[in-house]
Design a protein around this motif. Structure first.
Motif, PDB file in Angstrom:
ATOM      1  N   GLN A 266       0.532  -1.082   0.410  1.00  0.00           N
ATOM      2  CA  GLN A 266      -0.420   0.149   0.077  1.00  0.00           C
ATOM      3  C   GLN A 266       0.815   0.876   0.267  1.00  0.00           C
ATOM      4  OE1 GLN A 266      -3.247  -0.152   2.629  1.00  0.00           O
ATOM      5  NE2 GLN A 266      -2.816   2.516   2.911  1.00  0.00           N
ATOM      6  N   ALA A 267       1.716   1.312   0.876  1.00  0.00           N
ATOM      7  CA  ALA A 267       2.387   2.459   0.882  1.00  0.00           C
ATOM      8  C   ALA A 267       3.641   2.617  -0.628  1.00  0.00           C
ATOM      9  CB  ALA A 267       3.698   2.121   1.785  1.00  0.00           C
ATOM     10  N   ALA A 268       4.512   1.631  -0.629  1.00  0.00           N
ATOM     11  CA  ALA A 268       4.383   1.627  -2.200  1.00  0.00           C
ATOM     12  C   ALA A 268       3.642   1.979  -3.680  1.00  0.00           C
ATOM     13  CB  ALA A 268       4.985   0.802  -2.714  1.00  0.00           C
ATOM     14  N   THR A 269       2.431   1.795  -3.671  1.00  0.00           N
ATOM     15  CA  THR A 269       0.991   2.025  -4.588  1.00  0.00           C
ATOM     16  C   THR A 269       0.877   3.465  -4.270  1.00  0.00           C
ATOM     17  OG1 THR A 269       0.534   0.132  -4.352  1.00  0.00           O
ATOM     18  CG2 THR A 269      -0.853   1.693  -5.857  1.00  0.00           C
ATOM     19  N   GLN A 270       0.609   3.812  -2.785  1.00  0.00           N
ATOM     20  CA  GLN A 270       0.472   5.659  -2.917  1.00  0.00           C
ATOM     21  C   GLN A 270       1.413   6.333  -3.254  1.00  0.00           C
ATOM     22  OE1 GLN A 270      -0.261   5.489   1.115  1.00  0.00           O
ATOM     23  NE2 GLN A 270      -2.484   4.578   1.183  1.00  0.00           N
ATOM     24  N   GLN A 271       2.675   6.359  -2.939  1.00  0.00           N
ATOM     25  CA  GLN A 271       4.227   6.565  -3.878  1.00  0.00           C
ATOM     26  C   GLN A 271       3.968   6.131  -4.984  1.00  0.00           C
ATOM     27  OE1 GLN A 271       5.375   8.805  -0.718  1.00  0.00           O
ATOM     28  NE2 GLN A 271       7.472   9.685  -2.353  1.00  0.00           N
TER      29      GLN A 271
ATOM     30  N   GLN B   4      16.056   3.769 -13.370  1.00  0.00           N
ATOM     31  CA  GLN B   4      16.370   3.025 -14.461  1.00  0.00           C
ATOM     32  C   GLN B   4      15.679   1.537 -14.776  1.00  0.00           C
ATOM     33  OE1 GLN B   4      19.728   3.291 -16.365  1.00  0.00           O
ATOM     34  NE2 GLN B   4      19.401   6.116 -16.290  1.00  0.00           N
ATOM     35  N   ASP B   5      15.538   0.496 -14.007  1.00  0.00           N
ATOM     36  CA  ASP B   5      15.360  -0.299 -13.845  1.00  0.00           C
ATOM     37  C   ASP B   5      14.394  -0.121 -13.186  1.00  0.00           C
ATOM     38  OD1 ASP B   5      14.546  -3.335 -13.500  1.00  0.00           O
ATOM     39  OD2 ASP B   5      16.626  -4.071 -13.184  1.00  0.00           O
ATOM     40  N   PRO B   6      12.922  -1.042 -13.970  1.00  0.00           N
ATOM     41  CA  PRO B   6      11.751  -0.747 -12.960  1.00  0.00           C
ATOM     42  C   PRO B   6      11.867  -2.100 -12.470  1.00  0.00           C
ATOM     43  CG  PRO B   6      11.932  -1.756 -15.733  1.00  0.00           C
ATOM     44  CD  PRO B   6      12.604  -1.164 -15.312  1.00  0.00           C
ATOM     45  N   ARG B   7      12.345  -2.973 -12.425  1.00  0.00           N
ATOM     46  CA  ARG B   7      12.086  -4.024 -11.334  1.00  0.00           C
ATOM     47  C   ARG B   7      12.440  -3.323  -9.881  1.00  0.00           C
ATOM     48  NH1 ARG B   7      15.855  -8.567 -14.112  1.00  0.00           N
ATOM     49  NH2 ARG B   7      17.115  -7.153 -14.494  1.00  0.00           N
ATOM     50  N   LYS B   8      14.155  -2.938  -9.694  1.00  0.00           N
ATOM     51  CA  LYS B   8      13.982  -2.593  -8.419  1.00  0.00           C
ATOM     52  C   LYS B   8      13.276  -1.053  -7.664  1.00  0.00           C
ATOM     53  CE  LYS B   8      19.214  -2.295  -9.549  1.00  0.00           C
ATOM     54  NZ  LYS B   8      20.255  -2.340  -9.139  1.00  0.00           N
ATOM     55  N   CYS B   9      11.977  -1.130  -8.783  1.00  0.00           N
ATOM     56  CA  CYS B   9      10.924  -0.011  -8.308  1.00  0.00           C
ATOM     57  C   CYS B   9       9.813  -0.068  -7.551  1.00  0.00           C
ATOM     58  CB  CYS B   9      10.536   1.020  -9.337  1.00  0.00           C
ATOM     59  SG  CYS B   9      11.293   1.680  -9.956  1.00  0.00           S
ATOM     60  N   GLU B  10      10.111  -1.834  -7.916  1.00  0.00           N
ATOM     61  CA  GLU B  10       9.072  -2.620  -7.422  1.00  0.00           C
ATOM     62  C   GLU B  10       9.240  -2.574  -5.279  1.00  0.00           C
ATOM     63  OE1 GLU B  10       8.432  -6.468  -8.765  1.00  0.00           O
ATOM     64  OE2 GLU B  10       7.807  -5.001 -10.687  1.00  0.00           O
TER      65      GLU B  10
ATOM     66  N   PHE C  50      12.235   0.119   3.118  1.00  0.00           N
ATOM     67  CA  PHE C  50       9.941   1.032   3.534  1.00  0.00           C
ATOM     68  C   PHE C  50      10.198   2.518   2.927  1.00  0.00           C
ATOM     69  CE2 PHE C  50       6.705   1.505   6.092  1.00  0.00           C
ATOM     70  CZ  PHE C  50       5.453   1.061   5.556  1.00  0.00           C
ATOM     71  N   ASN C  51       8.964   2.547   1.939  1.00  0.00           N
ATOM     72  CA  ASN C  51       8.680   4.044   1.840  1.00  0.00           C
ATOM     73  C   ASN C  51       9.243   4.786   2.796  1.00  0.00           C
ATOM     74  OD1 ASN C  51       6.567   6.051   1.613  1.00  0.00           O
ATOM     75  ND2 ASN C  51       7.650   5.561  -0.606  1.00  0.00           N
ATOM     76  N   ARG C  52      10.235   5.664   2.249  1.00  0.00           N
ATOM     77  CA  ARG C  52      10.526   6.578   3.302  1.00  0.00           C
ATOM     78  C   ARG C  52       9.386   8.003   3.898  1.00  0.00           C
ATOM     79  NH1 ARG C  52      13.480   3.266   3.203  1.00  0.00           N
ATOM     80  NH2 ARG C  52      15.687   3.386   2.709  1.00  0.00           N
ATOM     81  N   ASN C  53       8.141   8.315   2.591  1.00  0.00           N
ATOM     82  CA  ASN C  53       7.792   9.527   3.394  1.00  0.00           C
ATOM     83  C   ASN C  53       6.303   8.485   4.398  1.00  0.00           C
ATOM     84  OD1 ASN C  53       8.753  11.334   2.160  1.00  0.00           O
ATOM     85  ND2 ASN C  53       7.074  11.043   0.123  1.00  0.00           N
ATOM     86  N   ALA C  54       6.169   7.382   4.319  1.00  0.00           N
ATOM     87  CA  ALA C  54       5.001   6.997   4.962  1.00  0.00           C
ATOM     88  C   ALA C  54       5.689   6.401   6.298  1.00  0.00           C
ATOM     89  CB  ALA C  54       4.908   5.231   3.971  1.00  0.00           C
ATOM     90  N   LEU C  55       7.358   6.400   6.937  1.00  0.00           N
ATOM     91  CA  LEU C  55       7.719   5.820   7.863  1.00  0.00           C
ATOM     92  C   LEU C  55       8.140   7.176   8.659  1.00  0.00           C
ATOM     93  CD1 LEU C  55       9.511   3.899   9.393  1.00  0.00           C
ATOM     94  CD2 LEU C  55      11.810   4.710   8.310  1.00  0.00           C
ATOM     95  N   ALA C  56       8.088   8.109   7.799  1.00  0.00           N
ATOM     96  CA  ALA C  56       7.896   9.584   8.739  1.00  0.00           C
ATOM     97  C   ALA C  56       6.693  10.235   8.697  1.00  0.00           C
ATOM     98  CB  ALA C  56       8.200   9.875   7.418  1.00  0.00           C
TER      99      ALA C  56
ATOM    100  N   LEU D  10      -1.475   4.443   8.467  1.00  0.00           N
ATOM    101  CA  LEU D  10      -1.785   4.678   6.469  1.00  0.00           C
ATOM    102  C   LEU D  10      -2.983   5.481   6.163  1.00  0.00           C
ATOM    103  CD1 LEU D  10       0.826   2.605   4.253  1.00  0.00           C
ATOM    104  CD2 LEU D  10       1.317   4.476   6.057  1.00  0.00           C
ATOM    105  N   ASN D  11      -3.381   4.843   6.859  1.00  0.00           N
ATOM    106  CA  ASN D  11      -5.708   5.033   6.439  1.00  0.00           C
ATOM    107  C   ASN D  11      -5.540   5.872   7.422  1.00  0.00           C
ATOM    108  OD1 ASN D  11      -4.971   2.924   4.895  1.00  0.00           O
ATOM    109  ND2 ASN D  11      -6.181   1.126   5.928  1.00  0.00           N
ATOM    110  N   HIS D  12      -5.305   5.610   8.666  1.00  0.00           N
ATOM    111  CA  HIS D  12      -5.997   6.819   9.780  1.00  0.00           C
ATOM    112  C   HIS D  12      -4.519   7.532  10.898  1.00  0.00           C
ATOM    113  CE1 HIS D  12      -9.625   4.557   9.121  1.00  0.00           C
ATOM    114  NE2 HIS D  12      -9.061   3.212   8.787  1.00  0.00           N
ATOM    115  N   PRO D  13      -3.797   8.171  10.696  1.00  0.00           N
ATOM    116  CA  PRO D  13      -2.909   8.524  10.483  1.00  0.00           C
ATOM    117  C   PRO D  13      -3.147   9.633  11.937  1.00  0.00           C
ATOM    118  CG  PRO D  13      -3.294   9.624   8.865  1.00  0.00           C
ATOM    119  CD  PRO D  13      -4.114   8.743   8.611  1.00  0.00           C
ATOM    120  N   THR D  14      -4.281  10.418  11.968  1.00  0.00           N
ATOM    121  CA  THR D  14      -5.055  11.401  13.337  1.00  0.00           C
ATOM    122  C   THR D  14      -5.394  10.224  14.057  1.00  0.00           C
ATOM    123  OG1 THR D  14      -7.406  11.512  11.937  1.00  0.00           O
ATOM    124  CG2 THR D  14      -4.855  13.147  11.297  1.00  0.00           C
ATOM    125  N   GLU D  15      -5.987   8.867  14.336  1.00  0.00           N
ATOM    126  CA  GLU D  15      -7.078   8.377  14.890  1.00  0.00           C
ATOM    127  C   GLU D  15      -5.800   7.590  15.945  1.00  0.00           C
ATOM    128  OE1 GLU D  15     -10.653   6.440  13.201  1.00  0.00           O
ATOM    129  OE2 GLU D  15     -10.505   8.863  12.283  1.00  0.00           O
TER     130      GLU D  15
END
Length: 465
Positions: A101-106, A115-121, A128-134, A298-303
């Motif tokens: 979910q974090a990768a899809t949102q980002q 450049q290698d699309p496989r590394k983007c999966e 783990f997505n840095r913005n999600a961890l932040a 991720l879904n309810h950050p304020t709760e």
């Protein structure tokens, strides 16, 4: 009452003194054999030894002992601890759903820089997505119930293909609680590597590096204990444990939780007592442990927030993390254990027992084995041989199985309650060797017993008539 008891004992000794002497003598022989085997293991097994018949036998005994430890661990893994600790521990579970979910949102918001699309999966890189961890760290800091300390079981030196890491850098700089990270191999002293960029440690006053390494056994590659800390760094469990006790945590870089009391000495690393950790239920076998799903943050950050101050561990548990291991209970559960779950287990060991799992002293093993063997052999002689004749049917196999059960159950209870492993391997091996020797010395006892004569035999004279 005393007179009746004295009379019973006198009657028992009068009719069964020989059985008592035989059981005591057999128990003494077993204890002697256990002592000899212990000395044999002490001198024959160890690192740097050449492979010989002796070392192979010693290694076989050691492997049997490890299997016994795994069995005891599994038996007690379903027992819930009670009254052990009032310290709260939270595991923020970055499971497969959270990672995807974090990768899809980002990916929907930013473009992958590789450049290698496989590394983007999500499964292509151990990140783990840095913005999600932040966002998770900011959420933990937003509410009054702040963590006592946080351990992030992620290697942040790997670059995130979708994020520049600025949000995570800011969250780490302003964290109002100690943040522990796995030690980075390639960073220079006094520096911190995030997404390939080097930052001075002075910019992160709450950041400390701890030893996160696990020890894989050479035989079956299972994690039965943590690796010995190096470079003066405490283990993950020790660092969090000391913060929970209000103590300072000393590392080569700095002193974390500086407001705490000075800590004396370091903790000796030992084996781990494992409990089944079900990340999909609220009830856990470790008292004080709660599992929070990363998707909730991720879904309810304020709760989503912590209702009680506690120690927090964040880590990936998905099968693609590259951080999964086999433990003593993995063979029974048929599922590997993630690295962060091992660190949770090690922390709960310290909180529940004030030490990692330890082997019970050899004298206690001998005393327990002697009492158990003597009682069982005496009972086998009085009941099995005389009343039910079961020993003639099953042989010594029945007795050895009974000894194993009578040692396994208390050993599991002791490991669960006190964190000490009562190694019953050598007493069982000694009993089997003694039985084998007795059969070789008296082969007629191993043969089938002669059939009982008929109650009313026919006289020879009548038979001739």
């Amino acid at each position: 009452m005393l007179t009746r008891a004295r009379g019973f004992l006198q009657h028992f000794w009068t009719h069964h003194h020989q059985q008592v002497k035989d059981s005591a003598m057999n128990t003494l022989f077993v204890v002697v054999i256990v002592g000899v085997l212990s000395l044999f293991l002490a001198f024959a097994d160890g690192p740097g030894r050449n492979i010989t018949v002796v070392t192979m036998l010693a290694s076989s005994l050691k492997n049997i002992s490890q299997q016994a430890f795994d069995t005891v661990n599994f038996v007690q893994s379903g027992m819930a601890t009670s009254g052990k600790t009032d310290q709260k521990v939270f595991l923020i579970d970055l499971d497969q759903q959270t990672v995807q979910q974090a990768a899809t949102q980002q990916a929907a918001q930013s473009r992958c820089e590789f450049q290698d699309p496989r590394k983007c999966e999500a499964q292509g890189m151990p990140y783990f997505n840095r913005n999600a961890l932040a966002g998770i760290l900011s959420n933990l800091s937003r509410f009054p119930e702040k963590p006592q300390a946080v351990f992030i079981d992620l290697d942040l030196s790997y670059p995130d293909p979708y994020s520049d890491g600025k949000a995570l850098v800011q969250a780490l700089k302003t964290a109002p609680y100690p943040v522990f990270l796995p030690v980075q191999k390639h960073s220079r002293p006094g520096t911190f590597v995030l997404d390939g960029r080097i930052y001075p440690m002075q910019q992160f006053p709450s950041l400390c590096f701890v030893d996160h390494h696990l020890l894989l056994d050479e035989g079956d590659f299972k994690v039965r204990q943590l690796a010995n800390p190096t470079e003066g760094r405490p283990s993950v469990a020790e660092a969090l444990y000391r913060v929970g006790r209000g103590e300072q945590v000393k590392t080569p870089d700095r002193i974390c939780n500086a407001a705490g009391q000075p800590a004396s000495g370091s903790m000796e690393v030992g084996a781990l007592v494992y409990k089944r950790l079900n990340r999909n239920t609220e009830l856990q076998f470790w008292e004080g442990l709660e599992v929070r799903k990363g998707t909730d943050f991720l879904n309810h950050p304020t709760e989503q927030h912590l209702f009680d101050p506690g120690l927090v561990l964040i880590g990936r548990t998905d099968p693609d993390s590259g951080d999964n291991y086999y433990t003593p209970i993995s063979s029974f559960l048929k599922t590997p254990t993630s690295g962060v779950e091992v660190h949770v287990t090690s922390l709960m060991n310290l909180l529940s027992y004030n030490h990692f799992g330890k082997n019970a002293a050899g004298i206690y093993v001998l005393l327990f084995a002697a009492v158990t063997l003597f009682a069982l052999q005496l009972a086998a002689t009085l009941l099995i041989d005389s009343a039910f004749k079961l020993k003639n049917l099953f042989g010594d196999f029945l007795e050895i199985v009974m000894v194993w059960l009578l040692m396994l159950i208390p050993a599991s209870a002791i490991l669960h309650g006190q964190g000490y492993f009562l190694d019953y391997t050598l007493p069982l091996v000694a009993l089997y060797l003694l039985r084998t020797f007795m059969k070789l010395r008296n082969p007629e006892e191993a043969s089938e017993p002669a059939s009982d004569p008929p109650e009313n035999p026919t006289p020879p004279e009548e038979a001739r008539a």
